[in-house]
Write a protein that holds these residues in place. Structure first.
Motif, PDB file in Angstrom:
ATOM      1  N   THR A  41       0.743  -1.136   0.055  1.00 27.12           N
ATOM      2  CA  THR A  41       0.379  -0.158   0.265  1.00 27.12           C
ATOM      3  C   THR A  41       0.720   1.021   0.404  1.00 27.12           C
ATOM      4  O   THR A  41       0.418   2.018   0.287  1.00 27.12           O
ATOM      5  CB  THR A  41      -0.534   0.154   1.367  1.00 27.12           C
ATOM      6  OG1 THR A  41      -0.373  -0.033   2.208  1.00 27.12           O
ATOM      7  CG2 THR A  41      -1.944  -1.531   1.627  1.00 27.12           C
ATOM      8  N   ASN A  44      -0.338   4.190  -1.954  1.00 26.95           N
ATOM      9  CA  ASN A  44      -1.427   4.678  -2.102  1.00 26.95           C
ATOM     10  C   ASN A  44      -1.030   6.696  -0.876  1.00 26.95           C
ATOM     11  O   ASN A  44      -1.248   7.262  -0.829  1.00 26.95           O
ATOM     12  CB  ASN A  44      -2.669   3.553  -1.669  1.00 26.95           C
ATOM     13  CG  ASN A  44      -2.968   3.214  -3.480  1.00 26.95           C
ATOM     14  OD1 ASN A  44      -2.765   3.566  -4.015  1.00 26.95           O
ATOM     15  ND2 ASN A  44      -3.485   2.215  -3.489  1.00 26.95           N
ATOM     16  N   GLN A  47       0.710   8.980  -2.108  1.00 27.81           N
ATOM     17  CA  GLN A  47      -0.339   9.997  -2.653  1.00 27.81           C
ATOM     18  C   GLN A  47      -1.246  10.403  -1.997  1.00 27.81           C
ATOM     19  O   GLN A  47      -1.424  11.399  -1.805  1.00 27.81           O
ATOM     20  CB  GLN A  47      -0.677   8.972  -3.924  1.00 27.81           C
ATOM     21  CG  GLN A  47      -1.559   9.713  -4.689  1.00 27.81           C
ATOM     22  CD  GLN A  47      -2.959   9.481  -5.883  1.00 27.81           C
ATOM     23  OE1 GLN A  47      -1.448   8.292  -6.413  1.00 27.81           O
ATOM     24  NE2 GLN A  47      -3.400   9.236  -6.086  1.00 27.81           N
ATOM     25  N   GLU A  48      -1.416  10.641  -1.377  1.00 30.56           N
ATOM     26  CA  GLU A  48      -1.888  10.617   0.351  1.00 30.56           C
ATOM     27  C   GLU A  48      -1.534  11.536   0.923  1.00 30.56           C
ATOM     28  O   GLU A  48      -2.093  12.266   0.997  1.00 30.56           O
ATOM     29  CB  GLU A  48      -3.361   9.468   1.152  1.00 30.56           C
ATOM     30  CG  GLU A  48      -4.420   8.668   0.153  1.00 30.56           C
ATOM     31  CD  GLU A  48      -5.156   7.958   1.727  1.00 30.56           C
ATOM     32  OE1 GLU A  48      -4.893   8.303   2.778  1.00 30.56           O
ATOM     33  OE2 GLU A  48      -5.574   6.722   0.831  1.00 30.56           O
ATOM     34  N   ASN A  66     -10.365   8.718  -8.468  1.00 30.02           N
ATOM     35  CA  ASN A  66     -10.348   7.372  -8.985  1.00 30.02           C
ATOM     36  C   ASN A  66      -9.102   7.631  -9.024  1.00 30.02           C
ATOM     37  O   ASN A  66      -8.357   7.691 -10.430  1.00 30.02           O
ATOM     38  CB  ASN A  66     -10.962   7.097 -10.085  1.00 30.02           C
ATOM     39  CG  ASN A  66     -11.068   5.717 -10.412  1.00 30.02           C
ATOM     40  OD1 ASN A  66     -10.021   4.947 -10.133  1.00 30.02           O
ATOM     41  ND2 ASN A  66     -11.985   5.359 -11.184  1.00 30.02           N
ATOM     42  N   THR A  67      -8.659   6.508  -8.182  1.00 29.75           N
ATOM     43  CA  THR A  67      -6.957   6.619  -9.116  1.00 29.75           C
ATOM     44  C   THR A  67      -6.599   5.567 -10.678  1.00 29.75           C
ATOM     45  O   THR A  67      -5.319   6.006 -10.461  1.00 29.75           O
ATOM     46  CB  THR A  67      -5.257   6.027  -8.350  1.00 29.75           C
ATOM     47  OG1 THR A  67      -6.749   3.914  -7.760  1.00 29.75           O
ATOM     48  CG2 THR A  67      -6.082   6.107  -6.921  1.00 29.75           C
ATOM     49  N   GLN A  68      -7.210   5.354 -11.450  1.00 28.31           N
ATOM     50  CA  GLN A  68      -6.881   4.944 -12.709  1.00 28.31           C
ATOM     51  C   GLN A  68      -7.211   5.884 -13.457  1.00 28.31           C
ATOM     52  O   GLN A  68      -6.712   5.589 -14.819  1.00 28.31           O
ATOM     53  CB  GLN A  68      -7.728   3.671 -12.487  1.00 28.31           C
ATOM     54  CG  GLN A  68      -7.963   2.175 -11.793  1.00 28.31           C
ATOM     55  CD  GLN A  68      -7.110   1.496 -12.152  1.00 28.31           C
ATOM     56  OE1 GLN A  68      -6.085   1.522 -13.224  1.00 28.31           O
ATOM     57  NE2 GLN A  68      -6.513   1.333 -10.415  1.00 28.31           N
ATOM     58  N   ASP A  72      -3.003  11.579 -11.968  1.00 34.02           N
ATOM     59  CA  ASP A  72      -3.753  11.494 -10.843  1.00 34.02           C
ATOM     60  C   ASP A  72      -3.930  13.364  -9.906  1.00 34.02           C
ATOM     61  O   ASP A  72      -4.823  13.595  -9.143  1.00 34.02           O
ATOM     62  CB  ASP A  72      -1.909  11.420 -10.185  1.00 34.02           C
ATOM     63  CG  ASP A  72      -2.694   9.002 -10.332  1.00 34.02           C
ATOM     64  OD1 ASP A  72      -3.235   8.847 -10.477  1.00 34.02           O
ATOM     65  OD2 ASP A  72      -0.817   9.340 -10.677  1.00 34.02           O
ATOM     66  N   LYS A  88       3.785   8.276  -8.912  1.00 33.85           N
ATOM     67  CA  LYS A  88       3.844   7.014  -9.150  1.00 33.85           C
ATOM     68  C   LYS A  88       5.198   6.851  -8.362  1.00 33.85           C
ATOM     69  O   LYS A  88       6.027   7.743  -7.433  1.00 33.85           O
ATOM     70  CB  LYS A  88       4.984   6.612 -10.711  1.00 33.85           C
ATOM     71  CG  LYS A  88       3.922   7.016 -11.964  1.00 33.85           C
ATOM     72  CD  LYS A  88       3.171   5.556 -11.985  1.00 33.85           C
ATOM     73  CE  LYS A  88       1.944   5.913 -12.512  1.00 33.85           C
ATOM     74  NZ  LYS A  88       1.508   5.064 -12.809  1.00 33.85           N
TER      75      LYS A  88
END
Length: 229
Positions: A41, A44, A47-48, A66-68, A72, A88
């Motif tokens: 994790t 993620n 990124q948070e 949505n991370t997809q 971003d 990334k």
């Protein structure tokens, strides 16, 4: 406060001096707290953390829920075509092997939105030992600066059962010890992308493949005012 991707990178690495800093991830359930030692994790969570850091520093941004979705991060709230940043991360000791983009999805995206070729990739290389995370390095790169050829393909990709799945990076940060070097320009990247399409059975004979490069070049000039060289 409005920042360009380059200004963000400078603020994060030169002013805040994130490189070399350490942290940890903890999980609490009822009266028991553990230090998380798995790496699943970390991307993620970084990124948070970055979103919280941007808020704390009053930086204008929009983060996709949505991370997809691409991108971003958007740093330009007035012009959705600019300030595009993909985030990334990877285990520095294992090497960069993240997914840059899905091959076919990128093909569709870059035809429809050629300006996305100018997007920046904010990349965190971390080390983790016994639950301690250290930021080993941070880069701000364009897609052609982190990708290159492989022994089998003009553009290195993840291949599953003969299908091109994801564009994968090469080891751009250690060129002296790698056989394959990053592309030198956006055009060189696109030409390699086109060669992959000609080599890949599912796109080799498609009409869109022959038109791909010319369509992207014209679309890029129309949307940015610049020519691909």
């Amino acid at each position: 406060m409005k920042l360009t991707p380059g200004q963000l990178y400078h603020k994060l690495t030169k002013e805040y001096k994130i490189i070399g800093e350490k942290g940890s991830v903890e999980f609490t359930l009822k009266d028991l707290t553990i230090t998380v030692k798995t790496k699943d994790t970390i991307g993620n969570l970084i990124q948070e953390w970055l979103a919280a850091w941007l808020n704390a520093n009053d930086v204008d941004f929009f983060l996709k829920p949505n991370t997809q979705d691409f991108p971003d991060l958007n740093l330009d709230l007035e012009n959705q075509d600019k300030g595009l940043v993909e985030i990334k991360s990877f285990d520095y000791d294992s090497g960069a092997n993240f997914d840059v983009a899905n091959f076919m999805a990128y093909r569709r995206s870059i035809i429809e939105f050629p300006y996305r070729l100018d997007s920046d990739y904010l990349i965190f290389g971390y080390k983790m030992m016994n639950g301690q995370i250290e930021i080993a390095d941070v880069w701000l790169k364009k897609i052609w600066e982190i990708t290159g050829p492989s022994g089998d393909w003009p553009l290195r990709c993840q291949v599953k059962q003969g299908d091109l799945v994801n564009i994968r990076p090469i080891k751009w940060y250690d060129n002296d010890r790698t056989t394959y070097k990053p592309f030198k320009s956006a055009l060189e990247f696109l030409e390699a992308f086109q060669e992959n399409q000609y080599k890949y059975g599912k796109t080799r004979h498609e009409k869109g493949t022959a038109l791909f490069l010319d369509k992207v070049k014209k679309g890029y000039t129309a949307s940015t005012g610049k020519s691909l060289k």
